[in-house]
Design an enzyme around this catalytic site. Structure first.
Site, PDB file in Angstrom:
ATOM      1  N   LYS A  86      13.351  -8.138  -1.014  1.00 34.55           N
ATOM      2  CA  LYS A  86      12.970  -9.068   0.311  1.00 34.55           C
ATOM      3  C   LYS A  86      12.830 -10.557  -0.488  1.00 34.55           C
ATOM      4  O   LYS A  86      12.616 -10.801  -1.559  1.00 34.55           O
ATOM      5  CB  LYS A  86      11.407  -8.715   0.432  1.00 34.55           C
ATOM      6  CG  LYS A  86      11.116  -9.298   2.014  1.00 34.55           C
ATOM      7  CD  LYS A  86       9.592 -10.109   1.721  1.00 34.55           C
ATOM      8  CE  LYS A  86       8.547  -9.531   0.969  1.00 34.55           C
ATOM      9  NZ  LYS A  86       7.552  -8.834   1.955  1.00 34.55           N
ATOM     10  N   ASP A 127       9.962  -5.139  -2.408  1.00 34.07           N
ATOM     11  CA  ASP A 127       9.499  -5.980  -1.232  1.00 34.07           C
ATOM     12  C   ASP A 127       8.213  -6.772  -1.857  1.00 34.07           C
ATOM     13  O   ASP A 127       7.285  -7.194  -1.240  1.00 34.07           O
ATOM     14  CB  ASP A 127       8.840  -4.854  -0.331  1.00 34.07           C
ATOM     15  CG  ASP A 127       8.356  -5.486   1.077  1.00 34.07           C
ATOM     16  OD1 ASP A 127       8.976  -6.173   1.466  1.00 34.07           O
ATOM     17  OD2 ASP A 127       7.687  -4.767   1.752  1.00 34.07           O
ATOM     18  N   PRO A 186       0.880  -1.213   0.152  1.00 35.08           N
ATOM     19  CA  PRO A 186       0.092   0.020  -0.117  1.00 35.08           C
ATOM     20  C   PRO A 186       0.699   1.226  -0.020  1.00 35.08           C
ATOM     21  O   PRO A 186       0.309   2.344  -0.156  1.00 35.08           O
ATOM     22  CB  PRO A 186      -0.813  -0.145   1.326  1.00 35.08           C
ATOM     23  CG  PRO A 186      -0.053  -0.674   2.118  1.00 35.08           C
ATOM     24  CD  PRO A 186       0.902  -1.828   1.230  1.00 35.08           C
ATOM     25  N   ASP A 188       2.831  -1.862  -8.923  1.00 36.17           N
ATOM     26  CA  ASP A 188       2.282  -2.928  -8.315  1.00 36.17           C
ATOM     27  C   ASP A 188       1.214  -3.643  -9.128  1.00 36.17           C
ATOM     28  O   ASP A 188       0.741  -2.952  -9.901  1.00 36.17           O
ATOM     29  CB  ASP A 188       1.511  -2.433  -7.097  1.00 36.17           C
ATOM     30  CG  ASP A 188       1.585  -3.619  -6.081  1.00 36.17           C
ATOM     31  OD1 ASP A 188       2.193  -3.707  -4.874  1.00 36.17           O
ATOM     32  OD2 ASP A 188       0.711  -4.671  -6.259  1.00 36.17           O
TER      33      ASP A 188
HETATM   34  C1  LIG Z   1       4.373  -6.995   1.042  1.00 33.13           C
HETATM   35  S1  LIG Z   1       3.685  -5.952  -0.234  1.00 33.13           S
HETATM   36  C2  LIG Z   1       4.590  -4.868  -0.278  1.00 33.13           C
HETATM   37  C3  LIG Z   1       4.612  -3.755   0.823  1.00 33.13           C
HETATM   38  C4  LIG Z   1       4.945  -2.364   0.476  1.00 33.13           C
HETATM   39  N1  LIG Z   1       6.638  -2.417   0.414  1.00 33.13           N
HETATM   40  C5  LIG Z   1       4.845  -1.164   1.508  1.00 33.13           C
HETATM   41  O1  LIG Z   1       5.742  -1.009   2.197  1.00 33.13           O
HETATM   42  O2  LIG Z   1       3.598  -0.787   1.542  1.00 33.13           O
HETATM   43  C6  LIG Z   1       4.047  -6.959  -1.668  1.00 33.13           C
HETATM   44  C7  LIG Z   1       3.415  -6.258  -2.862  1.00 33.13           C
HETATM   45  O3  LIG Z   1       4.103  -6.970  -4.129  1.00 33.13           O
HETATM   46  C8  LIG Z   1       3.122  -6.758  -5.024  1.00 33.13           C
HETATM   47  N2  LIG Z   1       3.438  -7.858  -6.170  1.00 33.13           N
HETATM   48  C9  LIG Z   1       3.680  -9.044  -6.247  1.00 33.13           C
HETATM   49  N3  LIG Z   1       3.973  -9.775  -7.462  1.00 33.13           N
HETATM   50  C10 LIG Z   1       3.953  -8.664  -8.236  1.00 33.13           C
HETATM   51  C11 LIG Z   1       4.271  -8.550  -9.542  1.00 33.13           C
HETATM   52  N4  LIG Z   1       4.600  -9.484 -10.433  1.00 33.13           N
HETATM   53  N5  LIG Z   1       4.536  -7.180  -9.882  1.00 33.13           N
HETATM   54  C12 LIG Z   1       4.203  -6.079  -9.468  1.00 33.13           C
HETATM   55  N6  LIG Z   1       3.767  -6.218  -7.959  1.00 33.13           N
HETATM   56  C13 LIG Z   1       3.969  -7.627  -7.547  1.00 33.13           C
HETATM   57  C14 LIG Z   1       1.871  -7.460  -4.372  1.00 33.13           C
HETATM   58  O4  LIG Z   1       0.563  -6.943  -5.206  1.00 33.13           O
HETATM   59  C15 LIG Z   1       2.107  -6.724  -3.116  1.00 33.13           C
HETATM   60  O5  LIG Z   1       1.279  -5.517  -3.134  1.00 33.13           O
END
Ligand SMILES: C[S@@+](CC[C@H](N)C(=O)[O-])C[C@H]1O[C@@H](n2cnc3c(N)ncnc32)[C@H](O)[C@@H]1O
Length: 326
Positions: free
Chosen positions: A271, A210, A96, A117
């Site tokens: 990560k 992340d 988010p 994202d």
């Molecule tokens: C743990 S959250 C990130 C939290 C963020 N770093 C923060 O501080 O708010 C992981 C995010 O990675 C995104 N994500 C996963 N696979 C993805 C992809 N192939 N391309 C873009 N985003 C991706 C997910 O939708 C999710 O919102």
């Protein structure tokens, strides 16, 4: 791919899921039994969030999630962000938006941040964003285009006017970016004579990742949007091997973005969920960066297998094929 199938059938099934969203859940169900993407896992996660000191602190500080503290700790230790020159930062899996908030605070107003994202999410103030999949080559092109052309897209680019790719909280205040020398050069002619050169360049100072696969959308289809990005980003399945394999694929994708888009000397934070392939990722990162660190911030829960790799000082000549053939 063929190699993966022979070595580990589960892995290739998981890989397949990255390219065809829904299949992965069915496939993994067959292979491992029910994967815990169900509502009780989600409510356990939400309960734990409510009782967590970092979560409460994040709320008080107006941060979008407790993940912010992890990036703060990483930056305190490794000095990723700089305020003395304009910085271009790419935040992969930004929703988010807590990491973007930290980056914004630490690079100051001279820099640019683009969040990418797969989920729709309104970025924090001062941060731009696209909803896109980093596994797609087109997303790399969009990122490059954004950092080279930036806000002019709003006025001239059919890509934006027809599809609304970029959401930019600074749309009304382009002047602050025009101050940076490299952007002045690009914008100096109506025809953008330098744009072609710029598009081949590696425009980024820092890439943050992340990423982890979000929970599948279960409600909210009626309004063509998603249920909240905050809830959907709570995403580990509880199956260590699955979490590890999924995160390795996303780390590879982030590393490819770093090879293609990061300036020599640039920094990278990624990560991962630990497992047997950590060492391979570390080895690859050492071919791309002069120094590579493993780091577990204190704000990362002890019971979590999450870990961060930090790559500093990107090398100047990196051969992508060589990196990925090891
Ligand atoms: C743990 S959250 C990130 C939290 C963020 N770093 C923060 O501080 O708010 C992981 C995010 O990675 C995104 N994500 C996963 N696979 C993805 C992809 N192939 N391309 C873009 N985003 C991706 C997910 O939708 C999710 O919102």
């Amino acid at each position: 791919m063929g190699f993966s199938i022979i070595r580990d059938g589960a892995r290739i099934l998981a890989r397949f899921g990255f390219f065809s969203g829904h299949h992965v859940h069915h496939t993994l169900f067959l292979k491992f039994g029910p994967v815990r993407f169900n509502s009780s896992a989600k409510s356990r996660w939400l309960d734990r969030q409510k009782n967590d000191a970092f979560t409460r602190e994040a709320k008080v500080l107006g941060l979008r999630s407790r993940a912010a503290f992890k990036l703060m700790e990483i930056d305190d230790k490794f000095r990723i962000f700089k305020k003395d020159s304009p910085q271009c930062v790419l935040d992969l899996g930004y929703a988010p938006g807590a990491w973007s908030q930290v980056a914004q605070d630490r690079i100051g107003h001279n820099g640019m941040i683009l969040g990418v994202d797969i989920l729709p999410c309104t970025p924090p103030r001062g941060v731009s964003a696209i909803q896109a999949n980093i596994l797609s080559k087109k997303t790399h092109e969009l990122i490059r285009l954004f950092f080279c052309k930036h806000f002019e897209l709003y006025r001239h680019d059919r890509l934006h006017s027809e599809t609304g790719y970029f959401h930019d909280a600074n749309e009304n205040d382009p002047s602050r970016f025009q101050q940076a020398q490299e952007y002045r050069e690009i914008f100096s002619s109506d025809e953008y004579p330098n744009l072609k050169v710029a598009l081949r360049n590696q425009p980024l100072d820092t890439i943050l990742s992340d990423m982890y696969e979000p929970w599948p959308q279960t409600t909210g289809f009626w309004n063509n949007l998603t249920n909240s990005a905050y809830s959907r980003m709570a995403n580990t399945s509880g199956l260590a091997i699955r979490d590890h394999v999924m995160s390795m694929d996303l780390c590879d994708a982030a590393l490819i973005a770093a090879i293609d888009l990061l300036k020599p000397g640039g920094s990278f934070v990624s990560k991962l969920y630990t497992g047997e392939e950590d060492e391979l990722l570390e080895k690859r990162m050492k071919m791309v960066f002069s120094t590579v660190h493993r780091y577990k911030p204190q704000s990362s829960r002890n019971e979590s297998k999450e870990l961060y790799f930090v790559g500093l000082k990107k090398r100047s000549q990196v051969d992508k094929l060589r990196v990925f053939s090891c």
